[in-house]
Scaffold this motif. Structure first.
Motif, PDB file in Angstrom:
ATOM      1  N   ARG A   1      42.352  47.616  33.625  1.00 25.31           N
ATOM      2  CA  ARG A   1      42.302  46.908  32.343  1.00 25.31           C
ATOM      3  C   ARG A   1      40.855  46.681  31.902  1.00 25.31           C
ATOM      4  O   ARG A   1      40.518  46.808  30.718  1.00 25.31           O
ATOM      5  CB  ARG A   1      43.036  45.572  32.460  1.00 25.31           C
ATOM      6  CG  ARG A   1      44.534  45.715  32.673  1.00 25.31           C
ATOM      7  CD  ARG A   1      45.179  44.411  33.106  1.00 25.31           C
ATOM      8  NE  ARG A   1      45.059  43.379  32.086  1.00 25.31           N
ATOM      9  CZ  ARG A   1      45.507  42.132  32.257  1.00 25.31           C
ATOM     10  NH1 ARG A   1      46.088  41.783  33.399  1.00 25.31           N
ATOM     11  NH2 ARG A   1      45.376  41.245  31.291  1.00 25.31           N
ATOM     12  N   MET A   2      39.993  46.345  32.862  1.00 24.75           N
ATOM     13  CA  MET A   2      38.595  46.101  32.520  1.00 24.75           C
ATOM     14  C   MET A   2      37.866  47.392  32.149  1.00 24.75           C
ATOM     15  O   MET A   2      36.865  47.367  31.416  1.00 24.75           O
ATOM     16  CB  MET A   2      37.901  45.419  33.708  1.00 24.75           C
ATOM     17  CG  MET A   2      36.430  45.124  33.496  1.00 24.75           C
ATOM     18  SD  MET A   2      36.112  44.117  32.015  1.00 24.75           S
ATOM     19  CE  MET A   2      36.817  42.555  32.522  1.00 24.75           C
TER      20      MET A   2
ATOM     21  N   ALA B   1      35.391  43.374  26.507  1.00 23.63           N
ATOM     22  CA  ALA B   1      35.434  43.166  27.956  1.00 23.63           C
ATOM     23  C   ALA B   1      35.555  41.688  28.300  1.00 23.63           C
ATOM     24  O   ALA B   1      36.280  41.307  29.229  1.00 23.63           O
ATOM     25  CB  ALA B   1      34.192  43.764  28.605  1.00 23.63           C
TER      26      ALA B   1
ATOM     27  N   ALA C   1      38.585  40.001  30.353  1.00 22.91           N
ATOM     28  CA  ALA C   1      38.324  39.219  31.556  1.00 22.91           C
ATOM     29  C   ALA C   1      39.002  37.850  31.486  1.00 22.91           C
ATOM     30  O   ALA C   1      39.562  37.380  32.488  1.00 22.91           O
ATOM     31  CB  ALA C   1      36.825  39.057  31.760  1.00 22.91           C
TER      32      ALA C   1
ATOM     33  N   LEU D   1      34.733  41.923  38.763  1.00 26.25           N
ATOM     34  CA  LEU D   1      34.936  42.474  37.422  1.00 26.25           C
ATOM     35  C   LEU D   1      33.651  42.408  36.601  1.00 26.25           C
ATOM     36  O   LEU D   1      33.352  43.334  35.834  1.00 26.25           O
ATOM     37  CB  LEU D   1      36.059  41.712  36.706  1.00 26.25           C
ATOM     38  CG  LEU D   1      37.475  41.948  37.227  1.00 26.25           C
ATOM     39  CD1 LEU D   1      38.463  41.031  36.517  1.00 26.25           C
ATOM     40  CD2 LEU D   1      37.893  43.396  37.060  1.00 26.25           C
ATOM     41  N   GLU D   2      32.905  41.333  36.784  1.00 25.38           N
ATOM     42  CA  GLU D   2      31.632  41.221  36.067  1.00 25.38           C
ATOM     43  C   GLU D   2      30.649  42.291  36.533  1.00 25.38           C
ATOM     44  O   GLU D   2      29.950  42.917  35.721  1.00 25.38           O
ATOM     45  CB  GLU D   2      31.041  39.826  36.286  1.00 25.38           C
ATOM     46  CG  GLU D   2      29.751  39.591  35.517  1.00 25.38           C
ATOM     47  CD  GLU D   2      29.209  38.186  35.701  1.00 25.38           C
ATOM     48  OE1 GLU D   2      28.155  37.875  35.118  1.00 25.38           O
ATOM     49  OE2 GLU D   2      29.847  37.402  36.428  1.00 25.38           O
TER      50      GLU D   2
ATOM     51  N   ALA E   1      31.802  45.620  35.071  1.00 23.73           N
ATOM     52  CA  ALA E   1      31.477  45.754  33.649  1.00 23.73           C
ATOM     53  C   ALA E   1      29.976  45.933  33.435  1.00 23.73           C
ATOM     54  O   ALA E   1      29.558  46.738  32.585  1.00 23.73           O
ATOM     55  CB  ALA E   1      31.982  44.534  32.884  1.00 23.73           C
TER      56      ALA E   1
END
Length: 207
Positions: free
Chosen positions: A71-72, A91, A95, A185-186, A189
């Motif tokens: 998804r990210m 993004a 998140a 996730l960060e 991204a």
């Protein structure tokens, strides 16, 4: 078999307060099992995805559509003409949605951590009141009833604490797991954003 019989006897000794405590225990166990499945299936990713290039993004296609990293990855797919600021905003929105989805039910675990010992304390009070009522003007009326009331209060307190401790450990684990997922996730991204910026700078120099 004897352990199960003893457990049933303890439940009966605890009185009516054991019913809401049992509901909280079953609810906590259900949430723990469900969240464990969600995190194991939708929150793990190969370490290569954190590299600053998108050469290994083919691994994302092997993940389920609802996987957090897939998804990210949507805002960073190649071939898009969207500006970088729009991709960053997309993004961030994804998140936030992932954090809400993965943290679903954790507030209920936190509530159980507080509610279970309070219900156990209520059972203690009810049991002690039951015992005190057996004292008459001429002294102790029913010794067996007094010990039964004390046993009720102790069982309710013990079960309430067991449920609360069980839910507390699970809540802390999943909360920490969610924090780690958001950090991953960060990083994911940021790696994709850095790669896109390098591509844009290279194109600008070529132009």
């Amino acid at each position: 078999m004897q352990e199960w019989t003893g457990f049933i006897a303890a439940m009966r000794t605890g009185g009516w307060i054991m019913y809401p405590l049992s509901v909280l225990g079953v609810l906590a166990l259900t949430i723990i099992i469900e969240r464990a499945y969600v995190f194991s299936r939708f929150a793990s990713a190969p370490a290569r995805l954190f590299q600053p290039t998108s050469a290994d993004d083919g691994r994302l296609d092997k993940l389920t559509p609802h996987h957090a990293f897939r998804r990210m990855a949507a805002p960073w797919l190649p071939g898009s003409d969207s500006p970088l600021w729009l991709r960053e905003a997309s993004a961030q929105a994804i998140a936030s949605q992932i954090e809400r989805d993965m943290g679903r039910g954790l507030w209920l675990l936190e509530t159980i951590v507080t509610a279970a010992p309070l219900l156990g304390l209520l059972g203690t009070i009810v049991g002690m009141m039951k015992s005190f009522q057996l004292f008459g003007g001429n002294g102790l009326v029913d010794p067996g009833g007094v010990t039964g009331g004390v046993a009720q209060s102790l069982v309710a307190t013990a079960i309430g604490l067991i449920v609360a401790v069980f839910a507390l450990f699970a809540f802390n684990y999943f909360s920490r797991r969610l924090e780690r997922l958001m950090d991953e996730l960060e990083s994911f991204a940021n790696a994709r954003l850095s790669a896109l910026r390098l591509q844009h700078e290279a194109r600008g120099k070529q132009g």
